[in-house]
Scaffold this motif. Structure first.
Motif, PDB file in Angstrom:
ATOM      1  N   UNK A  48      73.441  71.868  60.059  1.00 33.03           N
ATOM      2  CA  UNK A  48      72.023  72.010  59.751  1.00 33.03           C
ATOM      3  C   UNK A  48      71.848  72.705  58.411  1.00 33.03           C
ATOM      4  N   UNK A  49      70.699  72.487  57.818  1.00 29.87           N
ATOM      5  CA  UNK A  49      70.382  73.152  56.556  1.00 29.87           C
ATOM      6  C   UNK A  49      70.483  74.660  56.732  1.00 29.87           C
ATOM      7  N   UNK A  50      71.209  75.314  55.826  1.00 26.50           N
ATOM      8  CA  UNK A  50      71.377  76.758  55.891  1.00 26.50           C
ATOM      9  C   UNK A  50      72.563  77.202  56.721  1.00 26.50           C
ATOM     10  N   UNK A  51      73.235  76.277  57.400  1.00 27.31           N
ATOM     11  CA  UNK A  51      74.401  76.636  58.222  1.00 27.31           C
ATOM     12  C   UNK A  51      75.594  76.939  57.314  1.00 27.31           C
ATOM     13  N   UNK A  52      76.365  77.970  57.660  1.00 29.14           N
ATOM     14  CA  UNK A  52      77.529  78.357  56.858  1.00 29.14           C
ATOM     15  C   UNK A  52      78.639  77.326  57.048  1.00 29.14           C
ATOM     16  N   UNK A  53      79.128  76.783  55.938  1.00 30.09           N
ATOM     17  CA  UNK A  53      80.188  75.775  55.993  1.00 30.09           C
ATOM     18  C   UNK A  53      81.482  76.269  55.349  1.00 30.09           C
ATOM     19  N   UNK A  54      81.444  77.429  54.704  1.00 31.00           N
ATOM     20  CA  UNK A  54      82.634  77.983  54.067  1.00 31.00           C
ATOM     21  C   UNK A  54      82.291  79.262  53.323  1.00 31.00           C
ATOM     22  N   UNK A  55      83.288  79.762  52.537  1.00 30.32           N
ATOM     23  CA  UNK A  55      83.112  81.041  51.856  1.00 30.32           C
ATOM     24  C   UNK A  55      83.649  80.944  50.422  1.00 30.32           C
ATOM     25  N   UNK A  56      82.972  81.628  49.521  1.00 23.38           N
ATOM     26  CA  UNK A  56      83.322  81.576  48.096  1.00 23.38           C
ATOM     27  C   UNK A  56      84.760  82.045  47.870  1.00 23.38           C
ATOM     28  N   UNK A  57      85.456  81.302  47.014  1.00 23.92           N
ATOM     29  CA  UNK A  57      86.805  81.678  46.635  1.00 23.92           C
ATOM     30  C   UNK A  57      87.109  81.188  45.235  1.00 23.92           C
ATOM     31  N   UNK A  58      88.388  81.062  44.936  1.00 28.97           N
ATOM     32  CA  UNK A  58      88.793  80.561  43.615  1.00 28.97           C
ATOM     33  C   UNK A  58      90.011  79.660  43.758  1.00 28.97           C
ATOM     34  N   UNK A  59      90.045  78.888  44.857  1.00 31.73           N
ATOM     35  CA  UNK A  59      91.166  77.969  45.076  1.00 31.73           C
ATOM     36  C   UNK A  59      91.028  76.743  44.185  1.00 31.73           C
ATOM     37  N   UNK A  60      92.153  76.058  43.941  1.00 34.57           N
ATOM     38  CA  UNK A  60      92.132  74.899  43.058  1.00 34.57           C
ATOM     39  C   UNK A  60      92.049  75.316  41.603  1.00 34.57           C
ATOM     40  N   UNK A  61      91.459  74.479  40.758  1.00 32.56           N
ATOM     41  CA  UNK A  61      91.341  74.769  39.325  1.00 32.56           C
ATOM     42  C   UNK A  61      90.117  75.642  39.080  1.00 32.56           C
ATOM     43  N   UNK A  62      90.277  76.935  39.325  1.00 28.18           N
ATOM     44  CA  UNK A  62      89.175  77.885  39.152  1.00 28.18           C
ATOM     45  C   UNK A  62      89.727  79.171  38.555  1.00 28.18           C
ATOM     46  N   UNK A  63      88.950  79.780  37.675  1.00 26.80           N
ATOM     47  CA  UNK A  63      89.383  81.024  37.037  1.00 26.80           C
ATOM     48  C   UNK A  63      88.811  82.266  37.704  1.00 26.80           C
TER      49      UNK A  63
END
Length: 408
Positions: free
Chosen positions: A338-353
């Motif tokens: 549903x809109x507003x439902x938590x689907x994950x959490x901020x990180x820096x995996x993959x190509x991220x600095x």
């Protein structure tokens, strides 16, 4: 003669008693002891031990410290397992032990509080009894108003309002007002309900009934209205029965800044070359919850070397969204969200600095900038329900209009 003498003596005694004074006699009232009641028990009847679960402590360790044998602990654990898993007692949560007042000081009741409101009782008698309960909650209806000098959060804080209420008000207007564009002198009014434990201890926001945000000399009303009595779903609508909610959230999280916008040409900070950036990067602290921006079905929940942990949601045949570089995914493929439902959490995996979420948006199978296209609005209240809605908000609108407006 003896009878006459006896009556004479009795008369003298009566006269002396009658003439005696009691002015010097102090009469003291015996005060009844104050009764202390909590969790459905009269605490005066017990020796009461209040403590919190320490890191590394187990239920067995606590019971042993209070004289409960390992055999008794084993019996208790097996009896109460359908009500509470004592292996999951969390460090920092409070517990109470009620012990007999005799010389044995035997532990008779164990009470654990997993939340501020909920508690579990385990009666440590021969026939072990366990049950879950809630502390008595009182709901208090309140009103407030304030004026903005720098930000909505600061204005509400200046009025002594909680951060929980700041979040609630921000949620109401997150689709209709850009909070970064609020101006000095804009003002708000709010009618809300707060919960209190035992009528005194604050326990959070119960609901926001009505709001009014005056922004750039335009009033934005919000009235909470139950649109589906069967499912219990409620939403916020304005004074004309238009929903304040958009089909899509403005952003998938509470972010600190947009670190990179949708562009056909950007110098990639990891690959060190110019390439298209077909998404919007929202910088936020590691672990910040990421929300689905609209209802839909999870199309993919996976990991790649470039995207890191990512989730893609299909909303309908026209729109899809994707969320990249998560520290952890919270949904699985095929799951409805549903809109507003938590689907994950901020990180820096993959190509991220650094910690952020790259939000990608598909329109008819093509990646586009969601800020550059007109997004659909959510449906207003159906015509057949509008008369009931206008009747419902009539007194609320009069009430919120009558709250004194604050100005600089």
């Amino acid at each position: 003669m003896k009878k006459i003498a006896y009556l004479f003596l009795v008369s003298l005694l009566f006269i002396n008693c009658k003439n005696d004074t009691i002015d010097d006699v102090e009469i003291k009232e015996i005060e009844e002891p104050k009764i202390y009641e909590e969790f459905g028990f009269i605490l005066n009847d017990y020796n009461v031990v209040k403590d919190t679960i320490k890191k590394g402590e187990t239920f067995g360790f606590i019971m042993d410290r209070h004289g409960v044998s390992p055999a008794q602990v084993y019996a208790i654990v097996n009896t109460v397992k359908d009500t509470i898993d004592v292996a999951l007692l969390r460090a920092g949560r409070p517990y109470t032990i009620l012990k007999s007042k005799d010389s044995l000081s035997k532990a008779e009741v164990f009470i654990y509080q997993p939340t501020r409101i909920d508690y579990t009782v385990i009666k440590l008698s021969d026939s072990i009894i366990t049950y879950n309960e809630k502390l008595p909650i009182t709901t208090k209806r309140k009103t407030a108003s304030g004026v903005i000098t720098s930000s909505l959060s600061q204005a509400m804080s200046d009025e002594g309002l909680s951060q929980a209420l700041v979040h609630e008000l921000s949620s109401v207007y997150q689709w209709t007002v850009d909070f970064f564009k609020l101006q000095k002198g804009d003002n708000f009014k709010i009618i809300y309900n707060e919960n209190y434990i035992n009528d005194t201890v604050y326990a959070g926001i119960e609901s926001v009934e009505a709001t009014l945000l005056n922004h750039n000399e335009r009033p934005y009303y919000g009235f909470k209205y139950l649109t589906d009595s069967i499912s219990g779903l409620a939403d916020y609508y304005d004074e004309k029965a238009n929903t304040l909610r958009s089909f899509f959230l403005r952003a998938p999280l509470n972010y600190s800044r947009i670190s990179s916008r949708f562009t056909k040409r950007r110098f990639h900070p990891v690959q060190k070359r110019w390439k298209a950036h077909l998404g919007t990067d929202y910088a936020a602290p590691h672990g910040t919850p990421i929300m689905a921006t609209a209802n839909g079905v999870v199309e993919r929940s996976a990991y790649t070397s470039a995207n890191g942990n990512y989730v893609k949601v299909k909303h309908n045949n026209t729109y899809s969204t994707q969320y990249l570089h998560m520290s952890k995914r919270a949904v699985k493929a095929g799951q409805r969200v549903k809109q507003g439902e938590i689907i994950g959490y901020v990180g820096s995996t993959g190509l991220a600095t650094g910690p952020h979420v790259c939000y990608r948006f598909w329109y008819h199978g093509k990646q586009v900038d969601p800020y550059a296209i007109k997004l659909p609005a959510a449906e207003p209240i159906k015509e057949e329900h509008k008369d009931a809605y206008f009747k419902f908000i009539k007194d609320l609108k009069i009430e919120i209009d009558s709250i004194p407006k604050k100005s600089i």
